[in-house]
Design a protein around this motif. Structure first.
Motif, PDB file in Angstrom:
ATOM      1  N   PHE A 175       0.812  -1.210   0.000  1.00 38.08           N
ATOM      2  CA  PHE A 175       0.000   0.000   0.000  1.00 38.08           C
ATOM      3  C   PHE A 175       0.847   1.262   0.000  1.00 38.08           C
ATOM      4  O   PHE A 175       0.546   2.220  -0.673  1.00 38.08           O
ATOM      5  CB  PHE A 175      -0.933   0.032   1.221  1.00 38.08           C
ATOM      6  N   SER A 176       1.882   1.272   0.797  1.00 36.10           N
ATOM      7  CA  SER A 176       2.704   2.458   0.937  1.00 36.10           C
ATOM      8  C   SER A 176       4.027   2.057   1.554  1.00 36.10           C
ATOM      9  O   SER A 176       4.137   1.024   2.196  1.00 36.10           O
ATOM     10  CB  SER A 176       2.006   3.483   1.834  1.00 36.10           C
ATOM     11  N   GLY A 177       5.021   2.904   1.348  1.00 30.29           N
ATOM     12  CA  GLY A 177       6.297   2.602   1.959  1.00 30.29           C
ATOM     13  C   GLY A 177       7.286   3.732   1.767  1.00 30.29           C
ATOM     14  O   GLY A 177       7.023   4.699   1.059  1.00 30.29           O
ATOM     15  N   GLN A 178       8.418   3.597   2.406  1.00 24.83           N
ATOM     16  CA  GLN A 178       9.505   4.568   2.294  1.00 24.83           C
ATOM     17  C   GLN A 178      10.702   3.831   1.740  1.00 24.83           C
ATOM     18  O   GLN A 178      11.041   2.743   2.199  1.00 24.83           O
ATOM     19  CB  GLN A 178       9.835   5.160   3.661  1.00 24.83           C
ATOM     20  N   MET A 179      11.339   4.413   0.761  1.00 20.90           N
ATOM     21  CA  MET A 179      12.509   3.797   0.146  1.00 20.90           C
ATOM     22  C   MET A 179      13.552   3.457   1.201  1.00 20.90           C
ATOM     23  O   MET A 179      13.687   4.150   2.192  1.00 20.90           O
ATOM     24  CB  MET A 179      13.128   4.727  -0.900  1.00 20.90           C
ATOM     25  N   ALA A 180      14.279   2.407   0.945  1.00 25.55           N
ATOM     26  CA  ALA A 180      15.301   1.946   1.891  1.00 25.55           C
ATOM     27  C   ALA A 180      16.533   2.842   1.829  1.00 25.55           C
ATOM     28  O   ALA A 180      17.576   2.467   1.330  1.00 25.55           O
ATOM     29  CB  ALA A 180      15.666   0.505   1.576  1.00 25.55           C
ATOM     30  N   GLN A 181      16.394   4.062   2.327  1.00 31.06           N
ATOM     31  CA  GLN A 181      17.492   5.022   2.325  1.00 31.06           C
ATOM     32  C   GLN A 181      18.188   5.084   3.679  1.00 31.06           C
ATOM     33  O   GLN A 181      19.300   5.574   3.783  1.00 31.06           O
ATOM     34  CB  GLN A 181      16.971   6.419   1.978  1.00 31.06           C
ATOM     35  N   ALA A 182      17.495   4.620   4.695  1.00 28.88           N
ATOM     36  CA  ALA A 182      18.047   4.743   6.042  1.00 28.88           C
ATOM     37  C   ALA A 182      17.574   3.569   6.890  1.00 28.88           C
ATOM     38  O   ALA A 182      16.880   2.690   6.422  1.00 28.88           O
ATOM     39  CB  ALA A 182      17.595   6.065   6.656  1.00 28.88           C
ATOM     40  N   VAL A 183      17.915   3.614   8.137  1.00 24.53           N
ATOM     41  CA  VAL A 183      17.535   2.563   9.073  1.00 24.53           C
ATOM     42  C   VAL A 183      16.025   2.533   9.286  1.00 24.53           C
ATOM     43  O   VAL A 183      15.452   1.492   9.578  1.00 24.53           O
ATOM     44  CB  VAL A 183      18.266   2.779  10.422  1.00 24.53           C
ATOM     45  N   ASN A 184      15.351   3.656   9.098  1.00 23.70           N
ATOM     46  CA  ASN A 184      13.917   3.757   9.386  1.00 23.70           C
ATOM     47  C   ASN A 184      13.023   3.445   8.196  1.00 23.70           C
ATOM     48  O   ASN A 184      11.974   4.041   8.041  1.00 23.70           O
ATOM     49  CB  ASN A 184      13.605   5.157   9.921  1.00 23.70           C
TER      50      ASN A 184
END
Length: 51
Positions: free
Chosen positions: A10-19
């Motif tokens: 559905f949604s997500g944040q690119m794997a740019q950091a630990v979070n």
């Protein structure tokens, strides 16, 4: 590993950091919801494999 669908993203944040994070629903839950919503008129749900 087999290249099969396992969830609906559905949604997500690119794997740019630990979070990094993502909201997903297991694909079997999606299929069961489709069947229930159709009042069991839809009984066989498949994902077409790219050949």
């Amino acid at each position: 590993m087999d290249g099969r669908a396992v969830a609906l993203l559905f949604s997500g944040q690119m794997a740019q950091a630990v979070n990094s994070w993502a909201y997903i629903t297991p694909i079997e839950d999606v299929f069961n919801d489709i069947k229930a919503f159709s009042k069991e008129e839809i009984t066989d749900i498949r994902i077409v494999e790219d050949s």
